[in-house]
Design a protein around this motif. Structure first.
Motif, PDB file in Angstrom:
ATOM      1  N   TRP A  31     147.315  51.733  29.034  1.00 27.96           N
ATOM      2  CA  TRP A  31     147.486  50.798  30.562  1.00 27.96           C
ATOM      3  C   TRP A  31     148.541  50.085  29.269  1.00 27.96           C
ATOM      4  O   TRP A  31     149.726  49.783  29.570  1.00 27.96           O
ATOM      5  CB  TRP A  31     146.731  50.037  30.568  1.00 27.96           C
ATOM      6  CG  TRP A  31     147.472  48.888  31.730  1.00 27.96           C
ATOM      7  CD1 TRP A  31     147.850  49.017  33.161  1.00 27.96           C
ATOM      8  CD2 TRP A  31     147.378  47.144  31.406  1.00 27.96           C
ATOM      9  NE1 TRP A  31     148.702  47.942  33.493  1.00 27.96           N
ATOM     10  CE2 TRP A  31     148.124  46.962  32.696  1.00 27.96           C
ATOM     11  CE3 TRP A  31     147.271  47.040  30.259  1.00 27.96           C
ATOM     12  CZ2 TRP A  31     149.025  45.312  32.089  1.00 27.96           C
ATOM     13  CZ3 TRP A  31     147.543  45.004  30.390  1.00 27.96           C
ATOM     14  CH2 TRP A  31     147.834  45.311  31.286  1.00 27.96           C
TER      15      TRP A  31
ATOM     16  N   ARG B 111     152.644  56.033  40.965  1.00 31.62           N
ATOM     17  CA  ARG B 111     151.160  56.177  40.578  1.00 31.62           C
ATOM     18  C   ARG B 111     151.094  54.723  39.506  1.00 31.62           C
ATOM     19  O   ARG B 111     149.945  54.651  39.893  1.00 31.62           O
ATOM     20  CB  ARG B 111     151.167  56.947  39.453  1.00 31.62           C
ATOM     21  CG  ARG B 111     149.547  57.603  39.601  1.00 31.62           C
ATOM     22  CD  ARG B 111     149.391  58.937  39.147  1.00 31.62           C
ATOM     23  NE  ARG B 111     149.923  60.262  39.777  1.00 31.62           N
ATOM     24  CZ  ARG B 111     150.768  61.031  39.077  1.00 31.62           C
ATOM     25  NH1 ARG B 111     151.203  60.747  38.480  1.00 31.62           N
ATOM     26  NH2 ARG B 111     151.131  62.506  40.313  1.00 31.62           N
TER      27      ARG B 111
ATOM     28  N   ILE C 296     148.015  51.744  39.698  1.00 33.48           N
ATOM     29  CA  ILE C 296     147.101  51.374  38.834  1.00 33.48           C
ATOM     30  C   ILE C 296     147.135  50.162  38.095  1.00 33.48           C
ATOM     31  O   ILE C 296     146.683  49.324  38.067  1.00 33.48           O
ATOM     32  CB  ILE C 296     147.465  52.597  37.548  1.00 33.48           C
ATOM     33  CG1 ILE C 296     147.027  53.656  38.163  1.00 33.48           C
ATOM     34  CG2 ILE C 296     146.334  51.852  36.209  1.00 33.48           C
ATOM     35  CD1 ILE C 296     147.273  54.939  37.035  1.00 33.48           C
ATOM     36  N   ASP C 297     148.976  50.153  38.096  1.00 32.55           N
ATOM     37  CA  ASP C 297     148.599  48.247  37.672  1.00 32.55           C
ATOM     38  C   ASP C 297     148.671  47.420  38.183  1.00 32.55           C
ATOM     39  O   ASP C 297     147.898  46.079  37.166  1.00 32.55           O
ATOM     40  CB  ASP C 297     150.622  48.281  37.214  1.00 32.55           C
ATOM     41  CG  ASP C 297     150.621  46.517  36.312  1.00 32.55           C
ATOM     42  OD1 ASP C 297     151.160  46.862  35.269  1.00 32.55           O
ATOM     43  OD2 ASP C 297     151.861  46.318  36.957  1.00 32.55           O
TER      44      ASP C 297
ATOM     45  N   GLU D 126     145.722  47.410  40.444  1.00 34.99           N
ATOM     46  CA  GLU D 126     144.446  46.688  40.096  1.00 34.99           C
ATOM     47  C   GLU D 126     143.996  46.690  38.638  1.00 34.99           C
ATOM     48  O   GLU D 126     142.880  46.031  39.275  1.00 34.99           O
ATOM     49  CB  GLU D 126     143.703  48.762  40.691  1.00 34.99           C
ATOM     50  CG  GLU D 126     143.788  49.381  41.998  1.00 34.99           C
ATOM     51  CD  GLU D 126     143.976  50.951  42.121  1.00 34.99           C
ATOM     52  OE1 GLU D 126     142.829  51.592  41.504  1.00 34.99           O
ATOM     53  OE2 GLU D 126     144.140  51.553  42.860  1.00 34.99           O
ATOM     54  N   PHE D 127     144.586  47.210  37.930  1.00 36.63           N
ATOM     55  CA  PHE D 127     143.975  46.478  36.878  1.00 36.63           C
ATOM     56  C   PHE D 127     144.497  45.005  36.655  1.00 36.63           C
ATOM     57  O   PHE D 127     143.007  44.706  35.823  1.00 36.63           O
ATOM     58  CB  PHE D 127     144.785  47.541  35.569  1.00 36.63           C
ATOM     59  CG  PHE D 127     144.311  46.441  34.336  1.00 36.63           C
ATOM     60  CD1 PHE D 127     142.842  47.501  33.990  1.00 36.63           C
ATOM     61  CD2 PHE D 127     144.954  46.479  33.478  1.00 36.63           C
ATOM     62  CE1 PHE D 127     142.236  47.457  32.935  1.00 36.63           C
ATOM     63  CE2 PHE D 127     143.833  46.022  31.900  1.00 36.63           C
ATOM     64  CZ  PHE D 127     142.520  46.534  31.534  1.00 36.63           C
TER      65      PHE D 127
ATOM     66  N   ALA E 161     135.900  53.068  39.434  1.00 35.74           N
ATOM     67  CA  ALA E 161     137.422  52.342  40.173  1.00 35.74           C
ATOM     68  C   ALA E 161     138.224  52.904  37.878  1.00 35.74           C
ATOM     69  O   ALA E 161     138.883  53.319  37.971  1.00 35.74           O
ATOM     70  CB  ALA E 161     136.895  51.312  40.315  1.00 35.74           C
ATOM     71  N   LEU E 162     137.581  52.125  36.978  1.00 37.79           N
ATOM     72  CA  LEU E 162     137.789  52.363  35.407  1.00 37.79           C
ATOM     73  C   LEU E 162     138.235  53.906  35.605  1.00 37.79           C
ATOM     74  O   LEU E 162     138.860  54.440  34.727  1.00 37.79           O
ATOM     75  CB  LEU E 162     136.997  51.486  34.819  1.00 37.79           C
ATOM     76  CG  LEU E 162     136.937  50.595  34.515  1.00 37.79           C
ATOM     77  CD1 LEU E 162     135.765  49.383  34.063  1.00 37.79           C
ATOM     78  CD2 LEU E 162     138.907  49.992  34.357  1.00 37.79           C
TER      79      LEU E 162
ATOM     80  N   MET F 174     140.872  55.043  37.822  1.00 43.22           N
ATOM     81  CA  MET F 174     142.184  54.522  36.727  1.00 43.22           C
ATOM     82  C   MET F 174     143.132  55.683  35.591  1.00 43.22           C
ATOM     83  O   MET F 174     144.152  55.871  35.216  1.00 43.22           O
ATOM     84  CB  MET F 174     142.337  52.936  36.725  1.00 43.22           C
ATOM     85  CG  MET F 174     141.733  52.684  37.580  1.00 43.22           C
ATOM     86  SD  MET F 174     142.437  50.734  36.649  1.00 43.22           S
ATOM     87  CE  MET F 174     141.166  50.269  37.874  1.00 43.22           C
ATOM     88  N   ARG F 175     142.116  55.864  34.539  1.00 41.09           N
ATOM     89  CA  ARG F 175     141.633  56.285  33.754  1.00 41.09           C
ATOM     90  C   ARG F 175     142.259  57.981  33.680  1.00 41.09           C
ATOM     91  O   ARG F 175     143.093  58.488  32.850  1.00 41.09           O
ATOM     92  CB  ARG F 175     140.622  56.733  32.510  1.00 41.09           C
ATOM     93  CG  ARG F 175     140.637  57.352  31.408  1.00 41.09           C
ATOM     94  CD  ARG F 175     139.953  56.878  30.498  1.00 41.09           C
ATOM     95  NE  ARG F 175     140.022  57.602  28.961  1.00 41.09           N
ATOM     96  CZ  ARG F 175     139.840  57.489  27.790  1.00 41.09           C
ATOM     97  NH1 ARG F 175     138.497  56.789  27.862  1.00 41.09           N
ATOM     98  NH2 ARG F 175     139.585  58.177  26.715  1.00 41.09           N
TER      99      ARG F 175
ATOM    100  N   ARG G 287     144.180  58.846  36.158  1.00 40.18           N
ATOM    101  CA  ARG G 287     145.651  58.928  37.339  1.00 40.18           C
ATOM    102  C   ARG G 287     147.022  58.438  35.785  1.00 40.18           C
ATOM    103  O   ARG G 287     147.580  58.499  35.822  1.00 40.18           O
ATOM    104  CB  ARG G 287     145.688  57.261  38.276  1.00 40.18           C
ATOM    105  CG  ARG G 287     144.888  58.722  39.511  1.00 40.18           C
ATOM    106  CD  ARG G 287     145.368  57.455  40.492  1.00 40.18           C
ATOM    107  NE  ARG G 287     144.393  55.943  39.933  1.00 40.18           N
ATOM    108  CZ  ARG G 287     144.015  55.260  40.677  1.00 40.18           C
ATOM    109  NH1 ARG G 287     145.328  54.763  41.468  1.00 40.18           N
ATOM    110  NH2 ARG G 287     143.712  54.053  41.017  1.00 40.18           N
ATOM    111  N   LEU G 288     145.809  57.459  34.780  1.00 42.62           N
ATOM    112  CA  LEU G 288     146.846  57.150  33.505  1.00 42.62           C
ATOM    113  C   LEU G 288     147.437  58.118  33.029  1.00 42.62           C
ATOM    114  O   LEU G 288     148.543  58.690  32.216  1.00 42.62           O
ATOM    115  CB  LEU G 288     146.554  55.855  32.955  1.00 42.62           C
ATOM    116  CG  LEU G 288     146.045  54.328  33.129  1.00 42.62           C
ATOM    117  CD1 LEU G 288     145.949  53.137  32.342  1.00 42.62           C
ATOM    118  CD2 LEU G 288     148.003  54.082  32.651  1.00 42.62           C
TER     119      LEU G 288
END
Length: 407
Positions: free
Chosen positions: A3, A26, A30-31, A33-34, A59-60, A63-64, A66-67
């Motif tokens: 991130w 996208r 993520i940004d 949310e994180f 959730a993590l 995120m990963r 999608r990253l």
């Protein structure tokens, strides 16, 4: 970490935001949310409690994933740029993104030129009629060692960065061709008007050395042909000419010189001493003519006036001079081992193989290879492998080398 590395790219770079709108959206999701997750985490000091909140692991994980999609899209976008200007393969992703973001503002990409080129480190932008510096028109190249070479015509950097850098490479080569052509025309008068030790101050170091090598090849070839035709002392006479020219250079070094001129003249002396030794050997071995191996094994430069090309030959190997600017760097003292390395490496190239000089540390394996690249004016990149390197970074290096023709 993933991130943090992508944050500055997707949120700060206008170029990426316009080129990759879906991935930017996208990443923004993520940004937020994180950041929300990190705010909650700060309130709870117990690590186990923070990690065991229901749904947090999923959730993590989401995120990963999608990253990774964002990273993949970014790599694909950068690959398109790298294919257009392959020297981008030798620039880090962060530097490349900075170059792409500032493509319309050429002065801002100057710090990264040194990663793409062997010698070129900066450009001198022209001064406009109103006294201000132009933002995109340049007329002089500046090397890492401070040497300056004028471009054959003013060069304007407009459009996309990868396109005008390709044009800059062509402009660099064209300028060196034009200057070398002029140097060779003037060198005809070494014995009449301008002796060589005065001629050399008018041209860049690389072209002085190449011009000298072209004349040395031509004159030696002529002396050997005369010897073959029955003139017993033809090569001996030429040896005296070499000694006289060398003495003139030595006298120059004993006087007052700027450091760049001193480096240039010392490089010339280094090449001259080797050339003189070769002629000396041809005399002592009573070499029959230009086709003898004692002459064929030398690195020879032949000028082609019609195309302004230089044909470089050694044994069975022949190639064109690449006209990459190498700046005013020193040259290696050529020993019999260096000569043998040159023959082996060039023969390997002729057979479409590589070369792997082996030996103890500090004996000059890398330097010998770099010196041969300088002689042929081929861009040469040196990488030290570290544990951070993976197969992808090695793959990128090879893709860059294959597409640029560099070593």
């Amino acid at each position: 970490r993933s991130w943090a590395s992508l944050e500055s790219i997707f949120l700060a770079s206008a170029d990426i935001r316009s080129q990759l709108p879906e991935d930017t959206k996208r990443f923004e999701g993520i940004d937020s949310e994180f950041k929300e997750l990190m705010k909650e985490a700060i309130c709870e000091t117990n690590c186990v409690n923070v990690c065991s909140v229901e749904g947090r692991y999923d959730a993590l994980k989401g995120m990963r994933q999608r990253l990774e999609l964002c990273q993949k899209s970014l790599n694909e976008y950068l690959d398109i740029k790298k294919k257009i200007f392959p020297r981008f393969y030798f620039v880090s992703s962060v530097a490349l993104l900075d170059m792409l973001a500032n493509g319309t503002n050429p002065p801002k990409i100057m710090p990264y030129l040194g990663d793409c080129y062997d010698a070129l480190a900066n450009l001198n932008f022209v001064t406009l009629e109103n006294g201000e510096k132009s933002g995109n028109t340049t007329d002089t190249m500046i090397a890492k060692d401070g040497e300056e070479v004028s471009l054959s015509e003013p060069f304007t950097m407009d459009g996309e960065v990868e396109v005008y850098l390709n044009r800059l490479t062509e402009a660099m080569r064209k300028s060196l061709k034009v200057i070398l052509s002029d140097a060779i025309e003037k060198a005809v008068h070494w014995e009449i008007e301008t002796p060589r030790h005065e001629w050399l101050f008018q041209y860049p170091s690389q072209l002085c050395i190449t011009g000298t090598q072209i004349y040395w090849t031509d004159e030696t070839q002529l002396a050997l042909e005369e010897y073959e035709g029955g003139q017993e002392d033809a090569v001996k006479r030429y040896l005296q000419v070499c000694n006289t020219r060398l003495s003139a250079l030595i006298q120059l070094v004993l006087g007052e010189l700027s450091s760049s001129d001193r480096t240039k003249i010392i490089s010339l002396i280094t090449m001259d001493v080797h050339s003189r030794d070769v002629i000396d050997r041809l005399v002592s071995q009573k070499t029959e003519g230009p086709s003898a191996f004692a002459w064929q094994q030398q690195l020879r430069f032949e000028w082609e006036q019609s195309t302004l090309d230089v044909n470089v030959k050694i044994c069975d190997f022949a190639c064109k001079y690449f006209y990459e600017w190498v700046g005013n760097t020193g040259r290696l003292v050529i020993t019999p081992l260096t000569d043998r390395c040159y023959i082996t490496l060039t023969m390997g190239l002729k057979l479409f193989l590589g070369g792997a000089p082996a030996g103890p540390a500090g004996t000059g394996k890398t330097e010998t290879t770099k010196d041969l690249a300088r002689a042929l004016a081929i861009p040469c990149y040196v990488f030290n492998c570290s544990d951070q390197m993976n197969f992808e970074s090695i793959g990128d290096i090879f893709r860059g080398l294959a597409q640029t023709g560099a070593w």
